[in-house]
Design a protein around this motif. Structure first.
Motif, short mmCIF file in Angstrom:
data_model
loop_
_atom_site.label_atom_id
_atom_site.label_comp_id
_atom_site.label_asym_id
_atom_site.label_seq_id
_atom_site.Cartn_x
_atom_site.Cartn_y
_atom_site.Cartn_z
N LEU A 1 0.89 -0.88 0.22
CA LEU A 1 -0.22 -0.01 0.28
C LEU A 1 0.95 1.27 0.07
N VAL A 2 2.05 1.05 0.44
CA VAL A 2 3.11 2.34 0.26
C VAL A 2 3.62 2.31 -1.19
N LEU A 3 3.13 3.65 -1.60
CA LEU A 3 3.41 3.91 -3.18
C LEU A 3 5.13 4.03 -3.45
N ALA A 4 5.32 3.32 -4.32
CA ALA A 4 6.77 3.65 -4.91
C ALA A 4 7.10 4.95 -5.04
N PRO A 5 8.31 5.50 -5.13
CA PRO A 5 8.72 6.87 -5.10
C PRO A 5 8.10 7.61 -6.47
N ASN A 6 7.83 7.01 -7.41
CA ASN A 6 7.08 7.72 -8.49
C ASN A 6 5.55 7.86 -8.45
N GLY A 7 5.08 7.50 -7.18
CA GLY A 7 3.66 7.71 -7.00
C GLY A 7 2.76 6.54 -7.46
N LEU A 8 3.37 5.27 -7.97
CA LEU A 8 2.57 4.15 -8.49
C LEU A 8 2.71 3.17 -7.52
#
Length: 382
Positions: free
Chosen positions: A12-19
């Protein structure tokens, strides 16, 4: 690190690019194996299981779609593949494992319906083996060991046959390079980290600019761009670059170079050296003028390697073997027997460097280092 010290990897924690990240086919297959073993050995029907990731420090909690007895000796478990926001042909597919005891005391792997079999050399598995890559195999062995550790000591030497499959996998595989690679009958079970990183998206390209600017920040005079994990150890241990001076550029070499030139122009300065370190399967495509190296946007790189080999006077039959190899890795294996192989790779590195340099004139020098999948240098000595 003990099991109690592991931390959950929260998707649920997004990747650094917001995906959104996802689960690899390897993680899904491992979860199915673990759920099947829990029913086979403990008579426990798990709705979810914990899958230890290859880093040993984290685990995934994976929902189980279904688990049932096939007969008195074998169990089938199913997991739905969740690819996150990364375009993925296997997203939504059902990955299954059928697990049966054997008398060998070993873990044996078999290709079920929808999982392919290797028919040509140069892959991560031997010819005739199911297309289940080494890291997923280790994950499944680890899952079996975890379930066995919960039982009686005499159980810990038990052997199991693991048949891994994918519903509709043969049709899915036709959308991939598997037929060209000599993998017949279905998909491959893949993953080196257990996590699908959402890299092949427009928003990821935009985020690369942020990573590039961070790497160049503070007047840095040396940075390294890595298409994948191959080359990371070289950048850290040989070049001595801190992590913030390296950029994982995925398939987007052209965009990363354009962002570099733009940032340097804005700062009115030059960069001493830009390193490119990675596998020739990606980087050699530059020789064909390819700057987005995603498989959907470009052909495989064997033709580039063969062309340079021909120009360097390699025998015609060898050039044809390279061009017709099912993977660049297979071509590399074939070239290992040739006395001119290192000089060939050095030439390819040089040619890539020349083309890259033309795209980033604000860089004084571009250095390219090519490695095989095991991190061994192909050209210039590391």
């Amino acid at each position: 690190m003990s099991e109690l010290e592991r931390a959950e990897f929260d998707l649920l924690v997004l990747a650094p690019n917001g995906l959104r990240r996802g689960r690899t086919t390897g993680s899904c297959a491992t979860a199915a194996v673990k759920a099947a073993l829990c029913l086979l050995l403990r008579d426990e029907r798990r709705e979810r299981v914990e899958v230890t990731l290859p880093d040993g420090a984290h685990y995934l909690v994976v929902p189980i779609q279904d688990v049932c007895w096939l007969d008195q000796q074998s169990v089938r478990a199913e997991v739905k593949k969740e690819g996150g926001d990364d375009p993925d042909n296997t997203h939504g597919a059902t990955i299954f494992a059928e697990v049966r005891r054997n008398a060998t005391g070993q873990i044996r792997f078999f290709a079920g319906s929808g999982v392919g079999t290797a028919t040509q050399p140069g892959l991560r598995v031997e010819v005739g083996e199911p297309a289940i890559n080494p890291v997923p195999r280790r994950m499944m062995r680890q899952a079996a060991a975890e379930v066995l550790a919960e039982g009686l000591p005499e159980e810990r030497e038990a052997g199991f046959d693991l048949t891994i499959g994918c519903e509709n996998g043969e049709a899915i595989a036709r959308k991939t390079f598997n037929p060209r690679l000599g993998i017949v009958g279905g998909i491959s079970i893949l993953g080196t980290s257990g996590i699908v990183e959402p890299m092949s998206m427009a928003s990821w390209i935009a985020s690369i600019e942020v990573y590039v600017r961070v790497a160049l920040g503070g007047g840095a005079q040396s940075v390294a761009y890595l298409p994948g994990k191959t080359g990371r150890t070289y950048a850290r241990d040989v070049l001595g670059l801190p992590e913030k001076r390296t950029v994982q550029i995925a398939n987007f070499l052209g965009a990363a170079l354009d962002f570099t030139q733009k940032a340097l122009d804005e700062e009115g300065r030059r960069l001493d050296v830009l390193w490119l370190a990675g596998h020739p399967g990606k980087l050699a495509k530059v020789l064909d003028g390819v700057w987005d190296t995603h498989s959907s946007k470009s052909s495989m790189a064997m033709g580039c390697v063969a062309r340079v080999a021909a120009q360097r006077g390699f025998a015609r039959h060898l050039v044809q073997e390279i061009e017709n190899a099912n993977t660049v890795e297979a071509a590399m294996e074939r070239l290992k027997r040739e006395p001119g192989a290192q000089a060939l790779w050095i030439d390819i590195e040089r040619r890539i460097g020349v083309l890259v340099h033309a795209r980033v004139p604000a860089v004084e020098k571009v250095e390219v280092r090519l490695f095989d999948l095991h991190g061994n240098a192909l050209g210039e000595d590391a």
